[in-house]
Scaffold this active site. Sequence first.
Site, mmCIF file in Angstrom:
data_model
loop_
_atom_site.group_PDB
_atom_site.id
_atom_site.type_symbol
_atom_site.label_atom_id
_atom_site.label_comp_id
_atom_site.label_asym_id
_atom_site.label_seq_id
_atom_site.Cartn_x
_atom_site.Cartn_y
_atom_site.Cartn_z
ATOM 1 C CG HIS A 170 -0.409 -0.094 2.535
ATOM 2 N ND1 HIS A 170 0.017 0.996 3.234
ATOM 3 C CD2 HIS A 170 -0.190 -1.159 3.332
ATOM 4 C CE1 HIS A 170 0.464 0.621 4.414
ATOM 5 N NE2 HIS A 170 0.367 -0.693 4.503
ATOM 6 C CG ASP A 172 -2.332 3.862 2.854
ATOM 7 O OD1 ASP A 172 -2.194 2.952 2.006
ATOM 8 O OD2 ASP A 172 -2.843 3.663 3.966
ATOM 9 C CG ASP A 207 2.823 -0.497 7.919
ATOM 10 O OD1 ASP A 207 2.413 -0.967 6.846
ATOM 11 O OD2 ASP A 207 2.063 -0.241 8.872
ATOM 12 C CD GLU A 241 -3.232 -1.873 5.506
ATOM 13 O OE1 GLU A 241 -3.491 -2.918 6.108
ATOM 14 O OE2 GLU A 241 -2.668 -0.927 6.071
ATOM 15 C CD GLU A 242 -1.356 1.625 7.826
ATOM 16 O OE1 GLU A 242 -2.136 1.207 8.695
ATOM 17 O OE2 GLU A 242 -0.220 1.157 7.652
ATOM 18 C CG ASP A 270 -0.646 -7.254 1.330
ATOM 19 O OD1 ASP A 270 0.097 -6.334 0.925
ATOM 20 O OD2 ASP A 270 -1.705 -7.028 1.954
ATOM 21 C CG HIS A 550 0.871 1.561 12.712
ATOM 22 N ND1 HIS A 550 -0.471 1.263 12.704
ATOM 23 C CD2 HIS A 550 1.348 1.139 11.531
ATOM 24 C CE1 HIS A 550 -0.782 0.672 11.563
ATOM 25 N NE2 HIS A 550 0.314 0.584 10.835
HETATM 26 ZN ZN LIG Z 1 0.846 -1.715 6.257
#
Ligand SMILES: [Zn+2]
Length: 581
Positions: A170, A172, A207, A241-242, A270, A550
Amino acid sequence: MTETHHAPLPDEYPSSRQPTSSTYSRYKKFVLPLIGLFTLVLAYTTNVAKPVSNSTFHVPASPQCKKPQAYRPSFNKSVNLILNDKQFKIDSIKKLSGAIQIPTEINDTNPLPDDDLEYYSEFFKLHKYFEETFPLVHSHLKVEKVNQLGLIYTWEGTDPSLKPILFMAHQDVVPVNREIWDSWQYPPFSGYYEQETDYVWGRGSNDCKNLMLAELEGIEQLLTDGYRTKRTVILSMGFDEESSGFMGAKALAPFLLERYGPDSMFSIIDEGAGLLRLDKNLYIAAAVNAEKGYVDVRIAVHGHGGHSSVQPDHTTIGVASELIFMMENHPFEYDFSLDNPIYDVLQCAAEHSSFLPPHVREAILKAPVDESKRKVLTEFAASHPDIRDLIRTTRAIDVINGGVKANALPGLTSFIVNHRVDIHSSVNETIENDLYWARVIAEKHGYGLTFHDEVIIPETKLGHISLASEKMLEPAPVSPTAGHVWEIFAGTVQNLFQNEILAEQKDADVYVTGGLFSGNTDTKYYWGLSRNIYRFVAGIFPFDQLRTIHSVNEHISASSHVSAVAFVYEYIVNVNEYGHD
Ligand SMILES: [Zn+2]
């Protein structure tokens, strides 16, 4: 926290793009279960737990955790270059760093791309960056945009009868909390490379711009080497995705389904877990092949309000509180069933390392033939909260509202219960459990009860309790960890790490297993395209790196990035050379 000054907002972030705090709570739900096994390892390998003697337990003669057969691609022109060449690494770091410098943050709520393209300007910069950085990819692959921002790259194979390989990632990233901007060691969108540690820093470094770049770099290198793929290779990259993939993956997956049909992909790779280093010489590549389900249940206690001088025995707040109390004190039951992917990881740990206490190792290994040992294993898992949550449905009361004024009875008290559904349960079974406790409380206090439009107990003079479910997602189908497709996947990982990356590390042992997430990646929209979905990034990720996903100071080691590039390179070739569906 003693610091009170806030970092000034850089000009390029308009205030409408400020992150919401709920974004950060996702860290707990997604990342912690993944590192649960790490905390377990840490507990037993540091001084938290006493050193364990190996002498009291002997591993059975026929181990169940075996190394997969390594698949070595015959076309491997650049594997050594990718893994060991200094200049390749410098270039690769530059490419990753450049992508991190484009802050493709996504909030919890976002406008539709068609309504506000300007909002997504960073994403368009990222697309342009890809065009400039990967010229061969852009001249040999077809690039399509779905819902304006979703990217599909198609590298047409020479044999259209073969199922394509699908890679996902992803674009984002989770927003950076501006209030703690200063606590980052290096600015969050600097993509700074620190030579001493070999770390690339920044939001998205782990991520998952790393994965996105690895996929593009792997293909760019194959094209540089003049490789022609027999099997079509597809990249599908969402952009939210987030915030649940509602506009990206949810549009990309049907697009592919429409074009290729159901069960049309050889495999889907993925973002996910990587290699865990369980002790000095033991590495387990836990490719996540299962995900828990999800459902939010909105519960409301509807009363009739009134002046608080004339009050019922319990206000709607009291009734809601008692229901919450009952739910929290009656958690879902747990049970360690041996088809849980976590069992494979524990089995490898029990057979090939000595960090677990002997009675636990014994319980793990004898559980398949001895029910009492399976119970010991269940209790052991339950005593570690992160593991316990992988063997049961969880229930967290996350939001509550009720009452508006000190002298008015609250006419309405509502709360949201968030569930992560056990892989052996279902959304329905989960809702039934909430309904059970709501009925107990409704009957006790003389309230009615409804579920969506269905009246279960008619409204009373006091009011009623209503339940409504939303965001339902069943547990993901468990992808196989045996058979042809798995063997090529696991064999590629085995070859890459055992025979190439760790070749010099004497006594290093690599095993490949399945794994379980309690959160969901964008793959939740792709189930119809393949039963072989593996959430895996080919790097060795220490605990301190995973903890920053995150969170502040997200970083990745550059060597874990180039290994992921090498995996993409080798996997495409291996599927072409060995795959036969
Ligand atoms: Zn991710």
